[in-house]
Write an enzyme that holds these catalytic residues in place. Structure first.
Site, PDB file in Angstrom:
ATOM      1  N   TYR A 131     -17.339  14.202 -15.341  1.00 34.70           N
ATOM      2  CA  TYR A 131     -17.821  12.853 -15.069  1.00 34.70           C
ATOM      3  C   TYR A 131     -18.785  12.902 -13.876  1.00 34.70           C
ATOM      4  O   TYR A 131     -18.450  13.473 -12.835  1.00 34.70           O
ATOM      5  CB  TYR A 131     -16.639  11.925 -14.809  1.00 34.70           C
ATOM      6  CG  TYR A 131     -17.070  10.531 -14.453  1.00 34.70           C
ATOM      7  CD1 TYR A 131     -17.941   9.815 -15.283  1.00 34.70           C
ATOM      8  CD2 TYR A 131     -16.647   9.926 -13.286  1.00 34.70           C
ATOM      9  CE1 TYR A 131     -18.365   8.546 -14.951  1.00 34.70           C
ATOM     10  CE2 TYR A 131     -17.057   8.649 -12.950  1.00 34.70           C
ATOM     11  CZ  TYR A 131     -17.916   7.964 -13.787  1.00 34.70           C
ATOM     12  OH  TYR A 131     -18.333   6.704 -13.453  1.00 34.70           O
ATOM     13  N   LYS A 171      -9.366   4.102 -18.865  1.00 37.02           N
ATOM     14  CA  LYS A 171      -9.691   4.534 -20.230  1.00 37.02           C
ATOM     15  C   LYS A 171      -8.483   4.379 -21.153  1.00 37.02           C
ATOM     16  O   LYS A 171      -7.974   3.290 -21.302  1.00 37.02           O
ATOM     17  CB  LYS A 171     -10.215   5.973 -20.174  1.00 37.02           C
ATOM     18  CG  LYS A 171     -11.210   6.227 -19.040  1.00 37.02           C
ATOM     19  CD  LYS A 171     -12.468   5.401 -19.212  1.00 37.02           C
ATOM     20  CE  LYS A 171     -13.582   5.800 -18.271  1.00 37.02           C
ATOM     21  NZ  LYS A 171     -13.753   5.054 -17.075  1.00 37.02           N
ATOM     22  N   ARG A 196       0.840  -1.214   0.000  1.00 42.16           N
ATOM     23  CA  ARG A 196       0.000   0.000   0.000  1.00 42.16           C
ATOM     24  C   ARG A 196       0.867   1.254   0.000  1.00 42.16           C
ATOM     25  O   ARG A 196       0.447   2.319  -0.466  1.00 42.16           O
ATOM     26  CB  ARG A 196      -0.963  -0.006   1.208  1.00 42.16           C
ATOM     27  CG  ARG A 196      -1.829   1.244   1.295  1.00 42.16           C
ATOM     28  CD  ARG A 196      -3.089   1.065   2.141  1.00 42.16           C
ATOM     29  NE  ARG A 196      -2.846   0.455   3.426  1.00 42.16           N
ATOM     30  CZ  ARG A 196      -2.250   1.048   4.467  1.00 42.16           C
ATOM     31  NH1 ARG A 196      -1.814   2.286   4.367  1.00 42.16           N
ATOM     32  NH2 ARG A 196      -2.084   0.404   5.612  1.00 42.16           N
ATOM     33  N   ASP A 214      -8.248  16.975 -15.143  1.00 45.86           N
ATOM     34  CA  ASP A 214      -8.544  15.578 -15.460  1.00 45.86           C
ATOM     35  C   ASP A 214      -8.270  15.402 -16.947  1.00 45.86           C
ATOM     36  O   ASP A 214      -9.003  15.911 -17.797  1.00 45.86           O
ATOM     37  CB  ASP A 214     -10.012  15.277 -15.110  1.00 45.86           C
ATOM     38  CG  ASP A 214     -10.368  13.804 -15.358  1.00 45.86           C
ATOM     39  OD1 ASP A 214      -9.739  13.181 -16.240  1.00 45.86           O
ATOM     40  OD2 ASP A 214     -11.280  13.301 -14.682  1.00 45.86           O
TER      41      ASP A 214
HETATM   42  N1  LCS Z   1     -12.675  11.108 -14.833  1.00 41.07           N
HETATM   43  C1  LCS Z   1     -13.284  10.973 -16.024  1.00 41.07           C
HETATM   44  C2  LCS Z   1     -13.153  12.049 -17.052  1.00 41.07           C
HETATM   45  C3  LCS Z   1     -14.028   9.825 -16.291  1.00 41.07           C
HETATM   46  O1  LCS Z   1     -14.605   9.711 -17.499  1.00 41.07           O
HETATM   47  C4  LCS Z   1     -14.146   8.824 -15.290  1.00 41.07           C
HETATM   48  C5  LCS Z   1     -14.931   7.594 -15.533  1.00 41.07           C
HETATM   49  C6  LCS Z   1     -13.516   9.020 -14.061  1.00 41.07           C
HETATM   50  C7  LCS Z   1     -12.768  10.168 -13.872  1.00 41.07           C
HETATM   51  C8  LCS Z   1     -13.586   8.001 -12.968  1.00 41.07           C
HETATM   52  O2  LCS Z   1     -12.779   6.924 -13.283  1.00 41.07           O
HETATM   53  P1  LCS Z   1     -13.011   5.402 -12.802  1.00 41.07           P
HETATM   54  O3  LCS Z   1     -13.114   5.430 -11.317  1.00 41.07           O
HETATM   55  O4  LCS Z   1     -14.261   4.916 -13.439  1.00 41.07           O
HETATM   56  O5  LCS Z   1     -11.787   4.712 -13.275  1.00 41.07           O
HETATM   57  N2  LCS Z   1     -15.797   7.685 -16.631  1.00 41.07           N
HETATM   58  C9  LCS Z   1     -16.692   6.810 -17.012  1.00 41.07           C
HETATM   59  C10 LCS Z   1     -17.581   7.022 -18.076  1.00 41.07           C
HETATM   60  O6  LCS Z   1     -17.702   8.072 -18.720  1.00 41.07           O
HETATM   61  N3  LCS Z   1     -18.306   5.955 -18.262  1.00 41.07           N
HETATM   62  O7  LCS Z   1     -18.018   4.987 -17.333  1.00 41.07           O
HETATM   63  C11 LCS Z   1     -16.957   5.464 -16.477  1.00 41.07           C
END
Ligand code: LCS
Length: 402
Positions: free
Chosen positions: A113, A210, A60, A185
């Site tokens: 998001y 992503k 961790r 972001d």
């Molecule tokens: N930031 C952005 C721009 C995102 O699109 C997402 C997830 C996150 C942070 C959060 O990331 P995660 O915890 O899911 O790895 N976006 C998603 C979307 O547009 N569709 O499903 C997940």
């Protein structure tokens, strides 16, 4: 190999964070699937805990596989430190937790998001952290939202799912004039197409679920900085709140990272063709894509962005009902949330990713009920266009259900 602006981006993605002789000549970083690391004696253990001696303690806190991934992403972003996280949301929430306190204020993109916004509104408000959501592409609106107690300016560019582009250099000037940190972001473009540190960002974060991973098989995130104090603060919060990454997950992302430039080039060239096709289709009402010259963010291509990326949103004539027919009719593309993988994914934000926002907040953010978000993948472009063509044929212009 560490970060070096003299290397090309493909070279950097393939070799960054990899020194084969660190691990017995292994060309792929081994997976150190161990939760803990032995000390030779109590003195060594005590020295490691006191920071007087290097070496691993507990996964961790640090792990060699995770370190390799962090070094690669930090190099690609032009940062000096990175902290990989269990999800993108673990990265987002670590930032909020690390840099706010009761009475603090955050300015953030109104279309971002869904959960990144909703936890600020619903959870951090419980701790008296206030937030103002504005279209950060509108720099006057951003400036007007700043308050003396603003600690963070949090920008997604392009925004999810409205694909609006914020001028980061100007946003950094506004944030810094108010003694706030600019957090970007960078999930939608990745460091291959946008490097926010060059434009004044203080913290760059990603959902590595992503593009960085790129294969729809891992959930992960990362926080990148170029400042020792910001890194130390984020590291302290992240490691103690516990949102750190697992070594196997880190290894998978590191493997995906090496093909990031190739995947992004392919997805982007597909997206340009798909956007032009959609724009010319009579059933389509509007298309938001920075690769189209009329998009307000187009002017930042070549300076802030190396390209428009592969995310677009569009609306079909007939609104929600017609849009649903399109979503239900695709055969090559997959109806699923998430984005940035080799496969094209299509979804409906108002009922899916952004359903947690109130209808009023969605409307103010431009997330209409008719908005369809498309993450264009790496398939053959003619197959994607044919797929959309047959899906749109079910729309109001040529309604076979009528
Ligand atoms: N930031 C952005 C721009 C995102 O699109 C997402 C997830 C996150 C942070 C959060 O990331 P995660 O915890 O899911 O790895 N976006 C998603 C979307 O547009 N569709 O499903 C997940």
């Amino acid at each position: 190999m560490s970060g070096n602006d003299n290397h090309g981006r493909h070279t950097e993605a393939i070799h960054g964070g990899l020194d084969p002789f660190r691990f017995e000549g292994a060309v792929s970083v081994p997976i150190f699937q161990s939760s803990t690391f032995a000390f030779k004696n109590t003195e060594q253990g005590a020295n490691r805990f006191a920071g007087k001696e290097g070496g691993y303690i507990y996964t961790r806190l640090a792990n060699p596989t995770v370190d390799a991934l962090q070094e690669s992403v930090a190099a690609m972003e032009g940062g000096t430190h990175a902290l990989a996280t269990a999800s993108g949301m673990a990265a987002v929430s670590a930032v909020y937790f690390a840099f706010t306190e009761p009475g603090a204020h955050v300015v953030a993109s109104s279309a971002m998001y869904g959960p990144s916004r909703v936890i600020l509104e619903k959870e951090f408000s419980r701790f008296k952290v206030d937030a103002t959501f504005v279209n950060t592409a509108d720099l006057d609106a951003l400036q007007a939202a700043m308050r003396p107690e603003t600690k963070l300016v949090y920008v997604e560019t392009p925004t999810n799912p409205t694909i609006e582009v914020t001028d980061l250099t100007r946003a950094a000037e506004i944030a810094h004039a108010g003694d706030a940190l600019l957090v970007v972001d960078n999930t939608f473009l990745s460091p291959y197409l946008q490097r926010p540190f060059r434009h004044g960002a203080d913290i760059v974060l990603h959902s590595m679920t992503k593009f960085l991973n790129g294969h729809a098989d891992v959930v992960a995130g990362i926080l990148v900085t170029k400042d020792d104090d910001l890194h130390a603060r984020l590291g302290y919060v992240l490691k103690n709140l516990g949102g750190t990454i697992d070594p196997h997950q880190a290894w998978l992302v590191h493997r995906g990272l090496r093909t990031l430039p190739m995947r992004m080039e392919r997805a982007q060239s597909n997206a340009i063709l798909v956007a032009k096709f959609l724009q010319s289709h009579e059933a389509v009402e509007w298309v938001n894509y920075p690769g189209l010259p009329e998009h307000p963010g187009h002017a930042l291509i070549g300076s802030q962005m190396a390209g428009p990326g592969s995310l677009l949103s569009f609306g079909v004539k007939g609104g929600l009902e017609a849009g649903a027919r399109v979503l239900n009719s695709v055969r090559v593309m997959i109806l699923a949330v998430s984005l940035g993988g080799v496969e094209s994914l299509i979804q409906h934000p108002a009922s899916m990713t952004h359903a947690g926002m109130t209808p009023e907040a969605r409307e103010a953010a431009g997330i209409s009920d008719g908005l369809i978000r498309l993450s264009v993948g790496c398939e053959n472009p003619e197959d994607l266009i044919a797929d959309l063509e047959q899906a749109l044929a079910w729309g109001p212009v040529n309604d076979r259900t009528a």
